[in-house]
Write a protein that holds these residues in place. Structure first.
Motif, PDB file in Angstrom:
ATOM      1  N   SER A   1       0.840  -1.195   0.000  1.00 18.42           N
ATOM      2  CA  SER A   1       0.000   0.000   0.000  1.00 18.42           C
ATOM      3  C   SER A   1       0.878   1.250   0.000  1.00 18.42           C
ATOM      4  O   SER A   1       0.541   2.251  -0.622  1.00 18.42           O
ATOM      5  CB  SER A   1      -0.957  -0.003   1.190  1.00 18.42           C
ATOM      6  OG  SER A   1      -0.231   0.003   2.404  1.00 18.42           O
ATOM      7  N   MET A   2       2.023   1.187   0.694  1.00 18.42           N
ATOM      8  CA  MET A   2       2.957   2.311   0.683  1.00 18.42           C
ATOM      9  C   MET A   2       3.544   2.476  -0.721  1.00 18.42           C
ATOM     10  O   MET A   2       3.669   3.596  -1.214  1.00 18.42           O
ATOM     11  CB  MET A   2       4.076   2.090   1.695  1.00 18.42           C
ATOM     12  CG  MET A   2       5.040   3.269   1.755  1.00 18.42           C
ATOM     13  SD  MET A   2       6.299   3.109   3.010  1.00 18.42           S
ATOM     14  CE  MET A   2       7.356   1.888   2.261  1.00 18.42           C
ATOM     15  N   ASP A   3       3.877   1.361  -1.377  1.00 19.10           N
ATOM     16  CA  ASP A   3       4.402   1.413  -2.745  1.00 19.10           C
ATOM     17  C   ASP A   3       3.407   2.079  -3.688  1.00 19.10           C
ATOM     18  O   ASP A   3       3.773   2.908  -4.510  1.00 19.10           O
ATOM     19  CB  ASP A   3       4.692   0.006  -3.271  1.00 19.10           C
ATOM     20  CG  ASP A   3       5.846  -0.672  -2.558  1.00 19.10           C
ATOM     21  OD1 ASP A   3       6.488  -0.020  -1.716  1.00 19.10           O
ATOM     22  OD2 ASP A   3       6.092  -1.845  -2.855  1.00 19.10           O
ATOM     23  N   ILE A   4       2.148   1.675  -3.561  1.00 18.73           N
ATOM     24  CA  ILE A   4       1.097   2.236  -4.425  1.00 18.73           C
ATOM     25  C   ILE A   4       0.954   3.732  -4.174  1.00 18.73           C
ATOM     26  O   ILE A   4       0.847   4.527  -5.110  1.00 18.73           O
ATOM     27  CB  ILE A   4      -0.233   1.481  -4.224  1.00 18.73           C
ATOM     28  CG1 ILE A   4      -0.088   0.042  -4.737  1.00 18.73           C
ATOM     29  CG2 ILE A   4      -1.387   2.202  -4.920  1.00 18.73           C
ATOM     30  CD1 ILE A   4      -1.247  -0.872  -4.378  1.00 18.73           C
ATOM     31  N   ARG A   5       0.974   4.125  -2.890  1.00 14.12           N
ATOM     32  CA  ARG A   5       0.882   5.545  -2.542  1.00 14.12           C
ATOM     33  C   ARG A   5       2.058   6.313  -3.136  1.00 14.12           C
ATOM     34  O   ARG A   5       1.872   7.386  -3.732  1.00 14.12           O
ATOM     35  CB  ARG A   5       0.844   5.702  -1.011  1.00 14.12           C
ATOM     36  CG  ARG A   5       0.665   7.132  -0.538  1.00 14.12           C
ATOM     37  CD  ARG A   5       0.574   7.216   0.982  1.00 14.12           C
ATOM     38  NE  ARG A   5       1.722   6.644   1.657  1.00 14.12           N
ATOM     39  CZ  ARG A   5       2.896   7.265   1.790  1.00 14.12           C
ATOM     40  NH1 ARG A   5       3.087   8.458   1.275  1.00 14.12           N
ATOM     41  NH2 ARG A   5       3.893   6.687   2.444  1.00 14.12           N
ATOM     42  N   LEU A   6       3.261   5.762  -3.007  1.00 11.42           N
ATOM     43  CA  LEU A   6       4.450   6.419  -3.563  1.00 11.42           C
ATOM     44  C   LEU A   6       4.370   6.509  -5.089  1.00 11.42           C
ATOM     45  O   LEU A   6       4.753   7.524  -5.669  1.00 11.42           O
ATOM     46  CB  LEU A   6       5.720   5.662  -3.149  1.00 11.42           C
ATOM     47  CG  LEU A   6       6.128   5.773  -1.683  1.00 11.42           C
ATOM     48  CD1 LEU A   6       7.262   4.805  -1.366  1.00 11.42           C
ATOM     49  CD2 LEU A   6       6.528   7.200  -1.332  1.00 11.42           C
ATOM     50  N   ALA A   7       3.881   5.450  -5.719  1.00 12.23           N
ATOM     51  CA  ALA A   7       3.739   5.458  -7.184  1.00 12.23           C
ATOM     52  C   ALA A   7       2.750   6.536  -7.620  1.00 12.23           C
ATOM     53  O   ALA A   7       2.992   7.239  -8.609  1.00 12.23           O
ATOM     54  CB  ALA A   7       3.290   4.088  -7.683  1.00 12.23           C
ATOM     55  N   LYS A   8       1.640   6.670  -6.891  1.00 10.17           N
ATOM     56  CA  LYS A   8       0.657   7.721  -7.226  1.00 10.17           C
ATOM     57  C   LYS A   8       1.281   9.108  -7.083  1.00 10.17           C
ATOM     58  O   LYS A   8       1.099   9.976  -7.941  1.00 10.17           O
ATOM     59  CB  LYS A   8      -0.556   7.621  -6.287  1.00 10.17           C
ATOM     60  CG  LYS A   8      -1.509   6.505  -6.598  1.00 10.17           C
ATOM     61  CD  LYS A   8      -2.668   6.529  -5.604  1.00 10.17           C
ATOM     62  CE  LYS A   8      -3.641   5.403  -5.834  1.00 10.17           C
ATOM     63  NZ  LYS A   8      -4.727   5.390  -4.840  1.00 10.17           N
TER      64      LYS A   8
ATOM     65  N   VAL B   1      12.935   4.336  -5.584  1.00 11.02           N
ATOM     66  CA  VAL B   1      14.270   3.909  -6.022  1.00 11.02           C
ATOM     67  C   VAL B   1      15.017   3.319  -4.831  1.00 11.02           C
ATOM     68  O   VAL B   1      15.609   2.243  -4.929  1.00 11.02           O
ATOM     69  CB  VAL B   1      15.063   5.088  -6.644  1.00 11.02           C
ATOM     70  CG1 VAL B   1      16.522   4.711  -6.863  1.00 11.02           C
ATOM     71  CG2 VAL B   1      14.420   5.538  -7.943  1.00 11.02           C
ATOM     72  N   GLU B   2      14.962   4.012  -3.704  1.00  7.60           N
ATOM     73  CA  GLU B   2      15.665   3.549  -2.505  1.00  7.60           C
ATOM     74  C   GLU B   2      15.142   2.187  -2.044  1.00  7.60           C
ATOM     75  O   GLU B   2      15.909   1.321  -1.640  1.00  7.60           O
ATOM     76  CB  GLU B   2      15.518   4.595  -1.391  1.00  7.60           C
ATOM     77  CG  GLU B   2      16.525   4.464  -0.285  1.00  7.60           C
ATOM     78  CD  GLU B   2      17.975   4.543  -0.741  1.00  7.60           C
ATOM     79  OE1 GLU B   2      18.787   3.772  -0.197  1.00  7.60           O
ATOM     80  OE2 GLU B   2      18.312   5.337  -1.632  1.00  7.60           O
ATOM     81  N   LEU B   3      13.836   1.987  -2.130  1.00  7.76           N
ATOM     82  CA  LEU B   3      13.224   0.727  -1.692  1.00  7.76           C
ATOM     83  C   LEU B   3      13.603  -0.452  -2.588  1.00  7.76           C
ATOM     84  O   LEU B   3      13.738  -1.580  -2.109  1.00  7.76           O
ATOM     85  CB  LEU B   3      11.692   0.851  -1.684  1.00  7.76           C
ATOM     86  CG  LEU B   3      11.060   1.616  -0.535  1.00  7.76           C
ATOM     87  CD1 LEU B   3       9.576   1.837  -0.811  1.00  7.76           C
ATOM     88  CD2 LEU B   3      11.253   0.868   0.774  1.00  7.76           C
ATOM     89  N   TYR B   4      13.761  -0.203  -3.889  1.00  7.36           N
ATOM     90  CA  TYR B   4      13.913  -1.309  -4.843  1.00  7.36           C
ATOM     91  C   TYR B   4      15.267  -1.430  -5.526  1.00  7.36           C
ATOM     92  O   TYR B   4      15.528  -2.443  -6.165  1.00  7.36           O
ATOM     93  CB  TYR B   4      12.814  -1.235  -5.908  1.00  7.36           C
ATOM     94  CG  TYR B   4      11.488  -1.689  -5.369  1.00  7.36           C
ATOM     95  CD1 TYR B   4      11.205  -3.050  -5.250  1.00  7.36           C
ATOM     96  CD2 TYR B   4      10.547  -0.780  -4.937  1.00  7.36           C
ATOM     97  CE1 TYR B   4       9.998  -3.482  -4.726  1.00  7.36           C
ATOM     98  CE2 TYR B   4       9.340  -1.202  -4.408  1.00  7.36           C
ATOM     99  CZ  TYR B   4       9.070  -2.548  -4.313  1.00  7.36           C
ATOM    100  OH  TYR B   4       7.884  -2.974  -3.791  1.00  7.36           O
TER     101      TYR B   4
END
Length: 188
Positions: A3-10, A24-27
């Protein structure tokens, strides 16, 4: 995390550079490890990481928020690695003459397969043999084995990443394991 990834992507899609930097930092390390394990070349792995995030950035509007962001980014990274592996296959004879000034033969252009001293220290003999065996897997098994055992993705996630039915993933995983088992039985 999804859900955090989706929020960041939005947020990144809306132009938030900090949100994209956080993605970028996460992946970046996960994609690097995936690429290194598939390509066994740190320079190419770094290039794959850069190309993956370039593609993510330029295609954020295409990201389907009903899917996991991790699946989407792994699909991009895996496909780039597979493309790189396909391009690696030489279409020339190693014994053919080269043009003047280019050396004596094609062998001189092949990258060294030797590990750096740091890599030699980090890997035990068994790990090295397993890694080398994975390197010899046919492409269609290699991606599945790496995503399952080295990236720890579920069968469904691998299915989503590679756009294949779970039954195909199971079959390729089974055949990849059999290939490795037979190869390692000879070595170990």
């Amino acid at each position: 995390m999804d859900s955090m990834d989706i929020r960041l992507a939005k947020l990144a899609r809306a132009g938030d550079r900090a949100a994209f930097a956080e993605l970028v930092e996460l992946y970046k390390d996960k994609i690097y490890h995936l690429a290194y394990r598939m390509l066994h070349n740190w320079h190419e792995a770094e290039e794959i990481v850069q190309e993956t995030f370039l593609r993510v950035f330029t295609n954020l509007e295409r990201y389907d928020e009903t899917q996991k962001f991790s699946t989407w980014i792994y699909r991009i990274g895996t496909n780039l690695c597979i493309d790189r592996l396909r391009k690696r296959k030489p279409s020339y004879s190693l014994d053919s003459e080269m043009n003047e000034g280019e050396g004596t033969d094609w062998y001189s252009l092949l990258p060294s397969q030797e590990d750096t001293p740091d890599e030699q220290l980090l890997l035990s003999e068994t790990q090295t043999q397993i890694r080398e065996s994975i390197e010899t897997l046919p492409e269609k098994y290699k991606a599945v084995v790496i995503l399952r055992y080295l990236q720890d993705l579920s069968l469904q996630e691998i299915s989503d990443v590679l756009s294949m039915p779970v039954t195909t993933i199971k079959t390729r995983l089974h055949r990849g394991r059999e290939f490795l088992r037979k190869k390692l039985e000879k070595i170990l």
